[in-house]
Enzyme design. Structure first.
Site, PDB file in Angstrom:
ATOM      1  N   TYR A 155      11.926  42.853 -18.287  1.00  0.00           N
ATOM      2  CA  TYR A 155      13.279  42.385 -17.946  1.00  0.00           C
ATOM      3  C   TYR A 155      14.228  43.580 -17.752  1.00  0.00           C
ATOM      4  O   TYR A 155      15.034  43.617 -16.814  1.00  0.00           O
ATOM      5  CB  TYR A 155      13.745  41.488 -19.090  1.00  0.00           C
ATOM      6  CG  TYR A 155      15.064  40.794 -18.912  1.00  0.00           C
ATOM      7  CD1 TYR A 155      15.170  39.628 -18.150  1.00  0.00           C
ATOM      8  CD2 TYR A 155      16.213  41.262 -19.555  1.00  0.00           C
ATOM      9  CE1 TYR A 155      16.395  38.968 -18.022  1.00  0.00           C
ATOM     10  CE2 TYR A 155      17.423  40.606 -19.438  1.00  0.00           C
ATOM     11  CZ  TYR A 155      17.512  39.454 -18.681  1.00  0.00           C
ATOM     12  OH  TYR A 155      18.711  38.796 -18.553  1.00  0.00           O
ATOM     13  N   LYS A 159      16.167  44.458 -14.389  1.00  0.00           N
ATOM     14  CA  LYS A 159      17.633  44.446 -14.342  1.00  0.00           C
ATOM     15  C   LYS A 159      18.206  45.810 -13.944  1.00  0.00           C
ATOM     16  O   LYS A 159      19.277  45.881 -13.335  1.00  0.00           O
ATOM     17  CB  LYS A 159      18.205  43.978 -15.683  1.00  0.00           C
ATOM     18  CG  LYS A 159      17.969  42.481 -15.960  1.00  0.00           C
ATOM     19  CD  LYS A 159      18.478  41.589 -14.835  1.00  0.00           C
ATOM     20  CE  LYS A 159      18.744  40.165 -15.268  1.00  0.00           C
ATOM     21  NZ  LYS A 159      19.107  39.296 -14.123  1.00  0.00           N
TER      22      LYS A 159
HETATM   23  P1  NAP Z   1      19.325  29.977 -17.824  1.00  0.00           P
HETATM   24  O1  NAP Z   1      20.271  29.100 -18.557  1.00  0.00           O
HETATM   25  O2  NAP Z   1      17.917  30.087 -18.284  1.00  0.00           O
HETATM   26  O3  NAP Z   1      19.376  29.586 -16.265  1.00  0.00           O
HETATM   27  C1  NAP Z   1      18.549  30.223 -15.318  1.00  0.00           C
HETATM   28  C2  NAP Z   1      18.270  29.270 -14.191  1.00  0.00           C
HETATM   29  O4  NAP Z   1      17.440  29.959 -13.223  1.00  0.00           O
HETATM   30  C3  NAP Z   1      17.496  28.019 -14.639  1.00  0.00           C
HETATM   31  O5  NAP Z   1      18.105  26.853 -14.111  1.00  0.00           O
HETATM   32  C4  NAP Z   1      16.112  28.262 -14.054  1.00  0.00           C
HETATM   33  O6  NAP Z   1      15.415  27.081 -13.691  1.00  0.00           O
HETATM   34  C5  NAP Z   1      16.446  29.048 -12.799  1.00  0.00           C
HETATM   35  N1  NAP Z   1      15.269  29.726 -12.265  1.00  0.00           N
HETATM   36  C6  NAP Z   1      14.275  30.345 -12.965  1.00  0.00           C
HETATM   37  N2  NAP Z   1      13.344  30.810 -12.131  1.00  0.00           N
HETATM   38  C7  NAP Z   1      13.731  30.478 -10.870  1.00  0.00           C
HETATM   39  C8  NAP Z   1      13.160  30.679  -9.590  1.00  0.00           C
HETATM   40  N3  NAP Z   1      11.989  31.306  -9.421  1.00  0.00           N
HETATM   41  N4  NAP Z   1      13.822  30.191  -8.501  1.00  0.00           N
HETATM   42  C9  NAP Z   1      15.006  29.539  -8.660  1.00  0.00           C
HETATM   43  N5  NAP Z   1      15.602  29.324  -9.846  1.00  0.00           N
HETATM   44  C10 NAP Z   1      14.961  29.782 -10.952  1.00  0.00           C
HETATM   45  O7  NAP Z   1      19.863  31.505 -17.796  1.00  0.00           O
HETATM   46  P2  NAP Z   1      21.332  32.126 -17.926  1.00  0.00           P
HETATM   47  O8  NAP Z   1      21.494  32.588 -19.315  1.00  0.00           O
HETATM   48  O9  NAP Z   1      22.347  31.259 -17.300  1.00  0.00           O
HETATM   49  O10 NAP Z   1      21.122  33.450 -17.051  1.00  0.00           O
HETATM   50  C11 NAP Z   1      21.502  33.559 -15.685  1.00  0.00           C
HETATM   51  C12 NAP Z   1      21.306  35.001 -15.219  1.00  0.00           C
HETATM   52  O11 NAP Z   1      22.069  35.871 -16.052  1.00  0.00           O
HETATM   53  C13 NAP Z   1      19.866  35.492 -15.290  1.00  0.00           C
HETATM   54  O12 NAP Z   1      19.602  36.371 -14.213  1.00  0.00           O
HETATM   55  C14 NAP Z   1      19.838  36.245 -16.603  1.00  0.00           C
HETATM   56  O13 NAP Z   1      18.805  37.207 -16.625  1.00  0.00           O
HETATM   57  C15 NAP Z   1      21.211  36.869 -16.585  1.00  0.00           C
HETATM   58  N6  NAP Z   1      21.719  37.281 -17.906  1.00  0.00           N
HETATM   59  C16 NAP Z   1      21.900  36.347 -18.894  1.00  0.00           C
HETATM   60  C17 NAP Z   1      22.398  36.764 -20.130  1.00  0.00           C
HETATM   61  C18 NAP Z   1      22.651  35.820 -21.267  1.00  0.00           C
HETATM   62  O14 NAP Z   1      22.997  36.297 -22.358  1.00  0.00           O
HETATM   63  N7  NAP Z   1      22.506  34.514 -21.097  1.00  0.00           N
HETATM   64  C19 NAP Z   1      22.696  38.124 -20.336  1.00  0.00           C
HETATM   65  C20 NAP Z   1      22.490  39.023 -19.306  1.00  0.00           C
HETATM   66  C21 NAP Z   1      22.011  38.598 -18.088  1.00  0.00           C
HETATM   67  P3  NAP Z   1      14.365  26.393 -14.734  1.00  0.00           P
HETATM   68  O15 NAP Z   1      15.186  25.872 -15.833  1.00  0.00           O
HETATM   69  O16 NAP Z   1      13.734  25.300 -13.919  1.00  0.00           O
HETATM   70  O17 NAP Z   1      13.438  27.475 -15.159  1.00  0.00           O
END
Ligand code: NAP
Length: 256
Positions: A155, A159
């Site tokens: 990851y 990133k």
């Molecule tokens: P999340 O709640 O897990 O949402 C991610 C979404 O992406 C889910 O709806 C998932 O669908 C979808 N997804 C996964 N694989 C996919 C694919 N191949 N094609 C299309 N959609 C796909 O995550 P989040 O926390 O909102 O994170 C969003 C972004 O922010 C990500 O890039 C994550 O790495 C980044 N981020 C998050 C945090 C944090 O603390 N939350 C911190 C830093 C960065 P499914 O549910 O069907 O798998």
């Protein structure tokens, strides 16, 4: 008058979490919004919940961002159903955490596939439209994990890769009226971080408090915090900013 009146925006991985919060902020500010996610039913349901202004439209599209055919079909469908494309937010993401010696090749490939190849494929499909119209905005979602994080070799590499990708997009696409920037969130309360709590066998609230205590502003982040930064970087107010990564993390990356 909203900042995104008449604009069409794609947010990937937007059925929930940061993606949905961001998609909704674009909708509130006048955009027509496409929610792209793996599961078309979940994407359509989320698209139906957006706070659209009068005259704006939404669509939910099932698409795997790591699959080129799926990506090309999704982008063309959005352009034809919503009448164009002006902003792309590459947000879709997964984690497959493990210490290096236990991390499998599949864990590595899957994470690279969604974050890095996914951003590449989506941006390649979108830039055709952006270059033609001499206007476009790309915002990629990176992470504080880019700076290194135990258990996240895959990851973290993806990133930081997103940040290099963003800098290169800035160089190549700037002459065509296209800005590309990244937002690197710290801890944001979503299902992704709730799943991390479960994996570490910690209570969700306890895990959030631990993360709040670890940063200078002493709170966790919410999808709205990321939405505010993404919409700024996708707006015309930031047209002299390109290739940059903005950390939105309560100051954790300051290392204090
Ligand atoms: P999340 O709640 O897990 O949402 C991610 C979404 O992406 C889910 O709806 C998932 O669908 C979808 N997804 C996964 N694989 C996919 C694919 N191949 N094609 C299309 N959609 C796909 O995550 P989040 O926390 O909102 O994170 C969003 C972004 O922010 C990500 O890039 C994550 O790495 C980044 N981020 C998050 C945090 C944090 O603390 N939350 C911190 C830093 C960065 P499914 O549910 O069907 O798998």
């Amino acid at each position: 008058m909203g900042r995104f009146d008449g604009r069409v925006v794609i947010v990937t991985g937007a059925a929930r979490g940061i993606g949905f919060g961001t998609a909704n902020r674009f909708a509130e500010e006048g955009a027509s919004v496409a929610i792209i996610d793996l599961d078309e039913a979940a994407a359509a349901e989320a698209a139906g919940k957006l706070s659209l202004v009068d005259g704006a439209k939404s669509v939910g599209v099932g698409c795997d961002v790591s699959n080129p055919e799926s990506v090309d079909a999704a982008v063309e469908r959005v352009v034809s159903e919503l009448g164009g494309l002006h902003v792309l937010v590459n947000n879709a993401g997964i984690t497959r955490d493990n210490l290096l010696f236990k991390m499998t090749e599949q864990d590595w490939d899957m994470v690279m596939g969604v974050h890095l190849k996914g951003a590449f494929l989506m941006t390649k499909a979108a830039q055709k439209h952006f270059v033609e119209q001499r206007y476009g905005k790309v915002v990629n979602i990176s992470s504080t994990s880019a700076l290194g994080n135990r258990g996240q070799a895959n990851y973290s590499a993806a990133k930081m890769g997103v940040q290099g990708f963003t800098r290169t997009l800035g160089i190549e696409l700037g002459p065509f009226g296209i800005n590309a920037n990244a937002v690197a969130p710290g801890f944001i309360a979503t299902e992704m971080t709730d799943a991390t709590a479960a994996r570490l066998k910690l209570d969700v609230e306890e895990f959030r408090k631990m993360n709040a205590d670890a940063n200078p502003v002493k709170r966790v982040g919410f999808p709205e915090d990321i939405a505010a930064a993404v919409t700024f970087l996708a707006s015309d107010e930031s047209s002299y900013i390109t290739g940059q990564t903005l950390y939105v993390d309560g100051g954790i990356s300051l290392g204090v």
